[in-house]
Design an enzyme around this catalytic site. Structure first.
Site, mmCIF file in Angstrom:
data_model
loop_
_atom_site.group_PDB
_atom_site.id
_atom_site.type_symbol
_atom_site.label_atom_id
_atom_site.label_comp_id
_atom_site.label_asym_id
_atom_site.label_seq_id
_atom_site.Cartn_x
_atom_site.Cartn_y
_atom_site.Cartn_z
ATOM 1 N N MET A 40 -2.813 3.490 2.232
ATOM 2 C CA MET A 40 -4.220 3.366 1.843
ATOM 3 C C MET A 40 -4.321 2.401 0.659
ATOM 4 S SD MET A 40 -6.126 6.864 2.741
ATOM 5 C CE MET A 40 -5.685 7.836 1.341
ATOM 6 N N HIS A 44 2.565 0.999 -4.718
ATOM 7 C CA HIS A 44 3.496 1.197 -5.829
ATOM 8 C C HIS A 44 4.915 1.089 -5.285
ATOM 9 C CE1 HIS A 44 3.935 5.162 -4.094
ATOM 10 N NE2 HIS A 44 2.635 5.385 -4.233
ATOM 11 N N GLY A 46 7.077 3.181 -4.501
ATOM 12 C CA GLY A 46 7.372 4.080 -3.369
ATOM 13 C C GLY A 46 7.008 3.417 -2.044
ATOM 14 N N HIS A 47 5.838 2.770 -1.997
ATOM 15 C CA HIS A 47 5.437 2.061 -0.773
ATOM 16 C C HIS A 47 6.408 0.914 -0.484
ATOM 17 C CE1 HIS A 47 1.211 3.493 -1.888
ATOM 18 N NE2 HIS A 47 1.389 3.977 -0.680
ATOM 19 N N ASP A 163 4.159 13.408 1.338
ATOM 20 C CA ASP A 163 3.172 14.057 2.211
ATOM 21 C C ASP A 163 3.942 14.674 3.375
ATOM 22 O OD1 ASP A 163 0.569 13.151 0.943
ATOM 23 O OD2 ASP A 163 1.595 11.254 1.219
ATOM 24 N N SER A 199 -0.500 6.745 -5.478
ATOM 25 C CA SER A 199 -1.595 5.844 -5.875
ATOM 26 C C SER A 199 -2.557 6.583 -6.798
ATOM 27 C CB SER A 199 -2.339 5.357 -4.640
ATOM 28 O OG SER A 199 -1.430 4.796 -3.745
ATOM 29 N N ARG A 200 -2.630 7.897 -6.654
ATOM 30 C CA ARG A 200 -3.539 8.692 -7.492
ATOM 31 C C ARG A 200 -3.104 8.729 -8.957
ATOM 32 N NH1 ARG A 200 -6.810 12.257 -4.222
ATOM 33 N NH2 ARG A 200 -6.280 11.835 -2.079
HETATM 34 O O1 PAF Z 1 -0.452 8.745 3.553
HETATM 35 C C1 PAF Z 1 -1.415 7.960 3.571
HETATM 36 O O2 PAF Z 1 -1.516 7.052 2.752
HETATM 37 C C2 PAF Z 1 -2.487 8.123 4.628
HETATM 38 O O3 PAF Z 1 -2.721 9.463 4.906
HETATM 39 C C3 PAF Z 1 -2.200 7.323 5.919
HETATM 40 C C4 PAF Z 1 -0.946 7.824 6.620
HETATM 41 C C5 PAF Z 1 -2.041 5.847 5.581
HETATM 42 C C6 PAF Z 1 -3.359 7.469 6.893
HETATM 43 O O4 PAF Z 1 -4.555 6.993 6.359
#
Ligand code: PAF
Length: 293
Positions: A40, A44, A46-47, A163, A199-200
């Site tokens: 989304m 950062h 992690g991504h 998550d 991100s939060r």
């Molecule tokens: O984990 C996230 O950032 C979101 O839930 C995802 C998997 C991109 C779906 O919008």
């Protein structure tokens, strides 16, 4: 008016389904493999680790950047979610500019004017933990991820274990719909103080940022206690720890079976367990989890 394809120096950012569809067709015709990293945005480290892994396993990485409205049950949370596309693209360029494609659709384009969720049956996974507090959240996640899988046609897709419930639900989605994609779960990336990257975190005040590592510290102590104490006793202990902390508000703590996500009643030797926390730091909701065995 936005441009349909934006060329940020040397990285393609697709905004329209018809354009990314053409790009994917040509990649596939060249016999190349695709790893999808759905995000989304507000990227950062992690991504970036997910993207690096996607590029190790595949020829091309597609990073979707889309704040999905159908997975938010709180309009203020949706509104305040950080949107930093140019910065995200710059960060991705530091990884690899040639083999990463960004897909950043508009709500209108991806939802074709109807931003509503499909209704899914994830065999009960959707009713545990986050499902109890974020109504309709996993229908929204399932809808958008299924759509991305259909458009991007990835060979593999990468999701972080932060998550963890979402990861298990995506696995269920793939199994139930027989989608031709391999789901790869990746370890949680943490700050040196233990705070799970999210991100939060950018929305935390300095005071809350300072206290937030308490969440992981508590999870680590819960892991130590798991060797000798029952799940109920550990939960009691965690709740007391949070009561003593004025800056964090515990929403839930749970010790659960890692595959069914059902709360543990009696431990069994051949099962995998995890502990999960959701807590508020001011207005910001944080989640984290840890493998217990
Ligand atoms: O984990 C996230 O950032 C979101 O839930 C995802 C998997 C991109 C779906 O919008």
């Amino acid at each position: 008016m936005f441009a349909a394809v934006i060329f940020y120096s040397i990285m393609f950012v697709y905004k329209k389904k018809e354009n990314i569809t053409k790009a994917i067709k040509s990649i596939r015709e060249d016999g190349l493999t695709i790893g999808l990293v759905p995000t989304m945005g507000a990227l950062h480290e992690g991504h970036l680790q997910l993207v690096i892994k996607a590029l190790q396993d595949n020829d091309k990485a597609v990073v979707s950047v889309f704040v999905n409205p159908t997975q938010f049950d709180n309009s203020e949370d949706l509104e305040k979610y950080p949107r930093t596309l140019e910065n995200d693209v710059d960060l991705l360029k530091t990884v690899n500019a040639d083999d990463i494609i960004v897909y950043a659709p508009t709500v209108e384009d991806i939802y074709e004017g109807k931003a509503v969720s499909e209704s899914f049956d994830f065999d009960g996974l959707e009713f545990e933990m986050e499902g109890k507090f974020r109504h309709g959240h996993f229908d929204g996640v399932g809808t958008i991820v299924k759509r991305f899988f259909e458009i991007v046609k990835p060979h593999k897709a990468y999701f972080g274990e932060k998550d963890f419930q979402q990861l298990q639900i995506i696995r269920k989605l793939v199994e139930k719909y027989e989608l031709p994609v391999e789901v790869i779960g990746c370890k949680i990336h943490r700050e040196t103080n233990g705070l799970a990257m999210s991100s939060r975190n950018t929305r935390l005040t300095p005071e809350h940022l300072n206290v937030a590592p308490f969440i992981y510290k508590t999870l680590k102590s819960a892991k130590v206690k798991f060797g000798t104490k029952s799940a109920n006793k550990i939960a009691e202990w965690v709740e007391n720890q949070f009561k003593k902390n004025n800056l964090l508000k515990l929403e839930y703590f749970l010790v659960a079976d890692a595959s069914t996500l059902k709360p543990v009643k009696r431990k069994s030797k051949n099962k995998k367990y995890r502990a999960f926390i959701a807590a508020y730091a001011g207005e910001v909701r944080l989640i984290d989890n840890i493998a217990l065995n």
